[in-house]
Scaffold this motif. Structure first.
Motif, short mmCIF file in Angstrom:
data_model
loop_
_atom_site.label_atom_id
_atom_site.label_comp_id
_atom_site.label_asym_id
_atom_site.label_seq_id
_atom_site.Cartn_x
_atom_site.Cartn_y
_atom_site.Cartn_z
N PRO A 118 19.04 24.46 51.85
CA PRO A 118 20.48 24.06 51.84
C PRO A 118 21.04 23.85 50.42
O PRO A 118 22.05 24.21 50.22
N LEU A 120 22.14 27.49 49.70
CA LEU A 120 23.26 27.70 50.44
C LEU A 120 24.56 27.18 50.16
O LEU A 120 25.62 27.99 49.94
N VAL A 121 24.38 25.86 49.53
CA VAL A 121 25.66 25.24 48.63
C VAL A 121 25.91 26.19 47.53
O VAL A 121 26.98 26.40 46.88
N ASN A 144 26.72 28.80 52.55
CA ASN A 144 27.47 28.02 53.83
C ASN A 144 28.81 28.44 54.13
O ASN A 144 29.39 27.85 55.06
N LYS A 145 29.48 29.25 53.17
CA LYS A 145 30.87 29.60 53.39
C LYS A 145 30.81 31.03 53.92
O LYS A 145 31.78 31.64 53.93
N TYR A 194 25.34 30.75 58.51
CA TYR A 194 24.34 29.59 58.18
C TYR A 194 25.11 28.39 57.38
O TYR A 194 26.06 28.88 56.79
N VAL A 195 25.16 27.30 58.04
CA VAL A 195 25.73 26.14 57.38
C VAL A 195 24.87 25.01 57.07
O VAL A 195 23.78 25.11 57.50
N VAL A 196 25.50 24.03 56.39
CA VAL A 196 24.49 22.89 55.90
C VAL A 196 25.16 21.60 56.44
O VAL A 196 26.52 21.39 56.57
N TYR A 208 19.83 23.00 57.05
CA TYR A 208 20.76 24.05 57.57
C TYR A 208 20.63 24.13 59.00
O TYR A 208 19.86 23.57 59.59
#
Length: 533
Positions: A170, A173-174, A179-180, A223-225, A232
């Motif tokens: 996570p 990803l951020v 995540n975007k 993928y998102v958080v 994730y």
């Protein structure tokens, strides 16, 4: 620095030479934070091989960071009590999150300070610099703790699995916009750094292309958080299901597009493709070498150290421990020309200093608020010396680990060197006070642990053997003895008498002995030699 590893003979064959204080302190100062006298004595009872094997044992997971910040004026709005962990709690608000980030950083330095006889903590710092994230950018302290847990889990584990798990972490990803990253708006940030900084590097044999970056980005879409789950998740509708074709560098590999939750399988194929490249193993071994040994990479090092280490890495299915074991047992590593050839990082200086002098903190179980408060100050000290734990300056990490041609010479500037001396002067003379409590180097306790502290010559030489990794001239030692311990007198008996008197009648000479020892250690810690490891 004039050192060049071209001068060193030999390679990765096992070291068979002397195993005593010079070799042990060299190893410990490189793979831990400082060489505690007790640890030096402990490893004198082991062989080199036994010592390295023990140092390579991972530490158990520590308890997570705590709420130390509840006061009469502030209460955690998510209901986390004083002394309980916030690591798995609700987010709260910006003010709370800022307090939690401080807790996280102070907790991390506690792990460094209280480390056992293991290089686990130093490897966590190595990977933190390698898989760099910035706390201020990630922001959410819970993601930061989860990211740290990943570093801790794989610090001595399997690098291939590590890379896969880092790709869906996570915090990462951020930090790198994973995540975007969607099929309609692919974000190339992580796909680029995955190759440029995390696996292939930027060497002459690393020839991935811009199209490879774009293809990797498309693999990683979807993928998102979640701030609720602190994890994730994968959203198939955001994933690019088309085929991804890579360049000839990757043998024109095609990762077939997959729909639904099968889209997550593309990540495994991407990782498998990356790990087929020999350059990946060399790149990681170079980084390990430069972090633990020296920044000077030349043809001799490439041939005799990096190439065989990389082969060991590949043959062991990318397990990290066999590489470290071979390096730290090697003839090359113990060449005396490497002693003192590296400038300490700020964290090596600050944490190493506290550990080597066995500074006593309040009880971390019963007085944890005071312990956290002290370590917030230790974090600040590292920060003003240009190494803020959890907050490297950018995705490449701290410049001292990669910036040619100066590398870690960058740690010492007209601004940072005085701050280093100010810190050591303070911790010796006055200590650091918080909430009516003090942490300070106990110079008498340190001297008492030396073999013969009532001999001024041995007191100085034994101290130097533990604190320095470069020789000091006999003239300098004689001057220190005469000017500080003997107060200008010619007879060694002056020091012997006041020391021995202190042991039987402390009220007579303890203040004088303490003053002289403080002057001695302030001086030793202020010199350029103490900045080297």
């Amino acid at each position: 620095m004039t050192f060049s590893s071209k001068q060193i003979k030999g390679g990765l064959e096992e070291y068979k030479g002397e195993w005593s204080t010079p070799q042990i302190t060299h190893l410990l100062k490189r793979v831990m934070f400082g060489a505690k006298p007790a640890d030096v004595n402990y490893f004198k009872t082991k062989t080199l091989s036994q010592s390295v094997d023990e140092l390579l044992k991972p530490q158990s997971f520590p308890e997570p960071p705590l709420n130390y910040y509840n006061t009469s004026d502030y209460t955690d709005p998510t209901g986390i009590a004083l002394g309980a962990t916030w690591a798995f709690a609700a987010y709260g608000d910006g003010t709370l999150n800022s307090k939690r980030r401080n807790s996280y950083k102070a907790w991390w330095l506690q792990q460094m300070f209280y480390q056992g006889r293991s290089l686990h903590e130093k490897m966590i710092l190595f990977w933190h610099n390698h898989f760099s994230t910035e706390a201020d950018t990630v922001s959410d302290a819970r993601y930061l703790y989860k990211h740290h847990s990943l570093l801790r889990k794989f610090a001595l584990g399997n690098f291939k699995t590590f890379v896969r798990e880092m790709s869906i972490d996570p915090a990462m990803l951020v930090y790198l916009n994973g995540n975007k990253n969607t099929k309609t708006a692919p974000d190339e940030n992580y796909g680029r750094e995955l190759q440029e900084l995390f696996t292939m590097g930027k060497g002459s044999d690393s020839k991935y292309t811009e199209d490879d970056v774009k293809a990797a980005a498309r693999v990683l879409t979807g993928y998102v958080v979640s701030a609720l789950t602190i994890d994730y998740s994968f959203t198939p509708s955001r994933h690019d299901t088309s085929d991804k074709t890579f360049s000839s560098y990757y043998n024109n590999t095609v990762i077939k597009g997959k729909s639904g939750t099968d889209g997550m399988l593309e990540l495994d194929e991407l990782v498998n493709m990356l790990f087929q490249k020999e350059e990946l193993s060399k790149f990681i071994c170079r980084k390990i070498y430069q972090f633990f040994v020296h920044y000077d990479l030349n043809e001799s090092v490439e041939k005799n150290v990096i190439t065989p280490l990389a082969e060991i890495f590949r043959k062991n299915n990318f397990e990290i421990t066999p590489v470290l074991s071979t390096l730290f047992k090697s003839h090359f590593f113990y060449d005396a020309q490497l002693y003192g050839a590296v400038i300490k990082s700020p964290l090596d200086l600050v944490i190493g200093n506290l550990r080597e002098f066995d500074v006593i903190f309040p009880n971390p179980k019963t007085e944890f608020v005071d312990v956290y408060t002290f370590f917030v100050e230790v974090v600040r000290q590292g920060t003003i010396m240009q190494q803020s734990i959890g907050d490297p300056p950018n995705v490449a990490g701290w410049a001292a680990y990669y910036q040619q041609p100066i590398f870690y010479e960058a740690w010492i500037t007209a601004d940072t060197y005085p701050k280093r001396v100010q810190y050591t002067d303070t911790i010796v003379a006055n200590g650091i006070t918080r909430n009516g409590k003090r942490i300070q180097i106990d110079v008498i306790a340190f001297a008492k642990n030396l073999p013969k502290p009532n001999d001024p010559n041995l007191l100085i030489t034994d101290s130097i053997a533990l604190l320095y990794k470069v020789p000091v001239s006999a003239e300098r030692i004689e001057q220190l003895k005469r000017d500080i311990l003997l107060s200008g007198q010619s007879s060694d008996y002056y020091w012997t008498e006041i020391w021995d008197t202190m042991l039987v009648r402390p009220q007579d000479t303890m203040t004088l002995v303490k003053s002289k020892l403080q002057s001695l250690y302030q001086y030793l810690l202020s010199l350029p030699e103490y900045q080297l490891t």
